[in-house]
Write an enzyme that holds these catalytic residues in place. Structure first.
Site, PDB file in Angstrom:
ATOM      1  N   CYS A  43      11.169   4.016  13.422  1.00  0.00           N
ATOM      2  CA  CYS A  43       9.991   3.522  13.095  1.00  0.00           C
ATOM      3  C   CYS A  43      10.371   4.451  11.592  1.00  0.00           C
ATOM      4  O   CYS A  43      10.445   4.301  10.326  1.00  0.00           O
ATOM      5  CB  CYS A  43       8.765   4.390  12.854  1.00  0.00           C
ATOM      6  SG  CYS A  43       7.294   4.590  12.050  1.00  0.00           S
ATOM      7  N   CYS A  48       9.350   1.386  10.252  1.00  0.00           N
ATOM      8  CA  CYS A  48       7.729   1.095   9.088  1.00  0.00           C
ATOM      9  C   CYS A  48       8.091   2.396   8.049  1.00  0.00           C
ATOM     10  O   CYS A  48       7.854   1.701   6.649  1.00  0.00           O
ATOM     11  CB  CYS A  48       7.315   2.165   9.766  1.00  0.00           C
ATOM     12  SG  CYS A  48       7.076   1.503  11.597  1.00  0.00           S
ATOM     13  N   LYS A  51      11.001   0.857   5.200  1.00  0.00           N
ATOM     14  CA  LYS A  51      10.419  -0.039   4.607  1.00  0.00           C
ATOM     15  C   LYS A  51       9.638  -0.344   4.095  1.00  0.00           C
ATOM     16  O   LYS A  51       9.248  -0.936   2.693  1.00  0.00           O
ATOM     17  CB  LYS A  51      10.714  -1.098   6.158  1.00  0.00           C
ATOM     18  CG  LYS A  51       9.847  -2.473   5.391  1.00  0.00           C
ATOM     19  CD  LYS A  51       8.899  -3.340   6.970  1.00  0.00           C
ATOM     20  CE  LYS A  51       7.858  -2.465   7.806  1.00  0.00           C
ATOM     21  NZ  LYS A  51       6.798  -3.003   8.641  1.00  0.00           N
ATOM     22  N   TYR A 179       6.697 -10.600  11.196  1.00  0.00           N
ATOM     23  CA  TYR A 179       6.339  -9.801   9.703  1.00  0.00           C
ATOM     24  C   TYR A 179       7.003  -9.394   9.482  1.00  0.00           C
ATOM     25  O   TYR A 179       7.576  -9.240   7.967  1.00  0.00           O
ATOM     26  CB  TYR A 179       5.159  -9.135  10.686  1.00  0.00           C
ATOM     27  CG  TYR A 179       5.941  -7.409  11.384  1.00  0.00           C
ATOM     28  CD1 TYR A 179       5.934  -6.371  11.072  1.00  0.00           C
ATOM     29  CD2 TYR A 179       6.302  -8.017  13.106  1.00  0.00           C
ATOM     30  CE1 TYR A 179       6.197  -5.306  11.949  1.00  0.00           C
ATOM     31  CE2 TYR A 179       5.999  -7.031  13.518  1.00  0.00           C
ATOM     32  CZ  TYR A 179       6.620  -5.847  12.976  1.00  0.00           C
ATOM     33  OH  TYR A 179       7.106  -5.222  13.924  1.00  0.00           O
ATOM     34  N   GLU A 183       8.069  -9.627   6.223  1.00  0.00           N
ATOM     35  CA  GLU A 183       8.106  -8.460   5.014  1.00  0.00           C
ATOM     36  C   GLU A 183       9.231  -8.460   3.970  1.00  0.00           C
ATOM     37  O   GLU A 183       9.571  -7.696   2.756  1.00  0.00           O
ATOM     38  CB  GLU A 183       7.673  -7.083   5.623  1.00  0.00           C
ATOM     39  CG  GLU A 183       6.324  -6.685   6.227  1.00  0.00           C
ATOM     40  CD  GLU A 183       6.014  -6.050   7.072  1.00  0.00           C
ATOM     41  OE1 GLU A 183       5.246  -5.478   7.234  1.00  0.00           O
ATOM     42  OE2 GLU A 183       7.574  -5.274   7.526  1.00  0.00           O
ATOM     43  N   HIS A 437     -19.711  -1.587  -5.080  1.00  0.00           N
ATOM     44  CA  HIS A 437     -19.325  -2.077  -5.965  1.00  0.00           C
ATOM     45  C   HIS A 437     -18.568  -1.300  -8.279  1.00  0.00           C
ATOM     46  O   HIS A 437     -19.156  -0.055  -7.305  1.00  0.00           O
ATOM     47  CB  HIS A 437     -20.440  -2.551  -6.500  1.00  0.00           C
ATOM     48  CG  HIS A 437     -20.741  -3.746  -7.721  1.00  0.00           C
ATOM     49  ND1 HIS A 437     -19.692  -4.941  -7.399  1.00  0.00           N
ATOM     50  CD2 HIS A 437     -20.575  -3.977  -8.933  1.00  0.00           C
ATOM     51  CE1 HIS A 437     -19.404  -5.512  -8.804  1.00  0.00           C
ATOM     52  NE2 HIS A 437     -19.695  -4.593  -9.735  1.00  0.00           N
ATOM     53  N   GLU A 442     -16.396  -4.718  -1.438  1.00  0.00           N
ATOM     54  CA  GLU A 442     -17.800  -5.282  -0.609  1.00  0.00           C
ATOM     55  C   GLU A 442     -17.692  -6.247  -0.299  1.00  0.00           C
ATOM     56  O   GLU A 442     -18.497  -7.273   0.334  1.00  0.00           O
ATOM     57  CB  GLU A 442     -18.294  -4.814  -2.109  1.00  0.00           C
ATOM     58  CG  GLU A 442     -17.506  -5.804  -2.884  1.00  0.00           C
ATOM     59  CD  GLU A 442     -18.676  -5.623  -4.278  1.00  0.00           C
ATOM     60  OE1 GLU A 442     -19.501  -5.814  -4.146  1.00  0.00           O
ATOM     61  OE2 GLU A 442     -17.982  -5.391  -5.702  1.00  0.00           O
TER      62      GLU A 442
END
Length: 460
Positions: A43, A48, A51, A179, A183, A437, A442
């Protein structure tokens, strides 16, 4: 006199191993951690964190285009790959140092070298001798899988090497549809490269919700990435002008770099697991029970080496649960249900719970709520990017069992959604939340009309 030299020997100083070692040491246990590479694991060092820094860097080109729509003049913007690598490496070194200090401050000992189990209570660090141990924790993670029999595979790189290219390639072929492949395809495209993504399956991101998979593929195409499906490499040839990827469909493409991201495998090579009698599954992963204990009473394993859910936060929680159980007298097992995850594609994905297909298989009847729309921020700048939000609801009890988002800040939103879903939120409770909002989020709490997939009636 103590029966063993150490109460706990941790093999691997990644996120899971470090968490377990620190907590065990803080309990007063004598802990030794062995790491053959840099402290921090996949990681921090080659996953992670670097990256995500590359993702951030690659997003600016699109942000500059959006800025023009807001009246900003962005001229002569250039990207310096070398300067970025220097800054990235400096940050990784800083984070690795924090891991080392945390171990030392907790009272754990750290040794650099490859560890090998000689028997259930003896571990050797190659070149440094053997020690006797009461408990052993395997936390060695995983590594990229490469098709070793493919002609010309020696010319390709894995995700490990992708972080250290001396030059930013102008043309890239990424092989894979998971993934990591998605990515990196987006990263290279965002940094200005011509990108082909080659995947043998009918669509990218296998295991994700089908609407998410299709939407991400379409958005990647919108950003100029050529997604080539239902084929794979048959060979890679090095020529004077680059690397030629030969594909099973008879086509070929030329690039400066070919990167394989075809999955990862548990890193168990040379650990001596056979000597201790530790069982592995058919993929080579260490088999464990709900408390991360192997079939050998005093040996445990956490993280990607067990091939359960291969995510850093999961490894950390598994390591924490192990320490609680074995050193604090609090039997704890990590619950692998409703674990949220993100894909840092462009646009990114956030997901938690079941896909529509898996929910239909498990519950039979489900209600689907889905919306696609252009975000206010990019629509104002006449950008065509679209978001997708989808809720999967178990029809009988109305529990929300799946939430899937494609769009800006989806990773941030899905973390909050996961809290409610982990607590068993119903659609009625979800809807009772007042919207904030104007935000993207939302839309998650304002979907009221059920979505009926094409070809399915209301009874589905």
């Amino acid at each position: 006199m103590a029966k063993y030299d150490y109460d706990l020997f941790v093999i691997g100083a990644g996120s899971g191993g470090v968490r377990a070692a620190r907590l065990a040491a803080l309990s007063g246990a004598r802990v030794l951690v062995a790491e053959e590479h840099r402290v921090g694991g996949t990681c921090v060092i080659r996953g992670c964190v670097p990256k995500k820094l590359m993702v951030y860097a690659s997003e600016y080109a699109h942000s500059f285009e959006i800025a023009k729509g807001y009246g900003w003049t962005v001229e002569n913007a250039t990207f310096d790959w070398t300067e970025f690598l220097k800054a990235k490496d400096k940050e990784i070194a800083r984070l690795s140092g924090i891991y080392v200090r945390n171990l030392e401050n907790a009272g754990a000992e750290l040794v650099h070298g490859k560890a090998r189990i000689l028997d259930a209570h003896t571990v050797e660090v190659v070149g440094r001798g053997a020690v006797s141990v009461d408990k052993i924790l395997i936390a060695t993670g995983g590594r990229p899988w490469m098709p070793k029999e493919l002609p010309g595979v020696e010319h390709a790189i894995s995700s490990n090497e992708a972080f250290h290219l001396t030059e930013l390639p102008k043309r890239v072929v990424v092989a894979g549809g998971g993934y990591i492949a998605v990515e990196f395809a987006c990263i290279y495209a965002g940094l200005g490269a011509e990108v082909h993504l080659v995947h043998r399956g009918p669509n990218i991101l296998r295991g994700f919700d089908d609407d998410i998979r299709t939407h991400v593929a379409e958005e990647m195409g919108r950003r100029g990435i050529k997604v080539i499906l239902s084929t794979q490499h048959t060979a890679i040839e090095k020529t004077e002008t680059g690397l030629v990827s030969r594909l099973a469909n008879g086509h070929f493409c030329e690039s400066d770099v070919v990167m394989f991201a075809l999955g990862r495998e548990p890193y168990v090579e040379g650990l001596g697991l056979e000597a201790a009698g530790v069982k592995l599954d058919e993929r080579g992963a260490v088999m464990v029970d709900e408390y991360s204990r192997t079939n050998v009473a005093n040996i445990w394993a956490v993280g990607d080496v067990t091939d359960r859910i291969n995510l850093t936060p999961v490894a950390i929680r598994e390591g924490h649960a192990f320490a609680d159980t074995e050193f604090y007298g609090k039997p704890t097992s990590f619950d692998h249900e409703m674990v949220a995850s993100a894909v840092f594609s462009q646009p990114p994905v956030g997901t938690v719970g079941l896909s529509e297909a898996d929910a239909r298989h498990k519950y039979g009847k489900v209600d689907i709520y889905m919306t696609r729309f252009r975000p206010m921020k990019t629509a104002f700048a006449n950008d065509d990017e679209r978001c997708l939000m989808k809720l999967v609801v178990e029809a009988e009890g109305q529990r929300v069992v799946g939430c899937h988002i494609v769009g800006p800040d989806s990773g941030e939103m899905i973390q909050m959604a996961a809290i409610a879903m982990k607590m068993g939120v119903t659609k009625q409770q979800w809807d009772s939340t007042c919207a904030v909002h104007p935000t993207l989020a939302e839309e998650l709490v304002t979907m009221r009309e059920k979505h009926v997939p094409q070809g399915l009636g209301q009874a589905a």
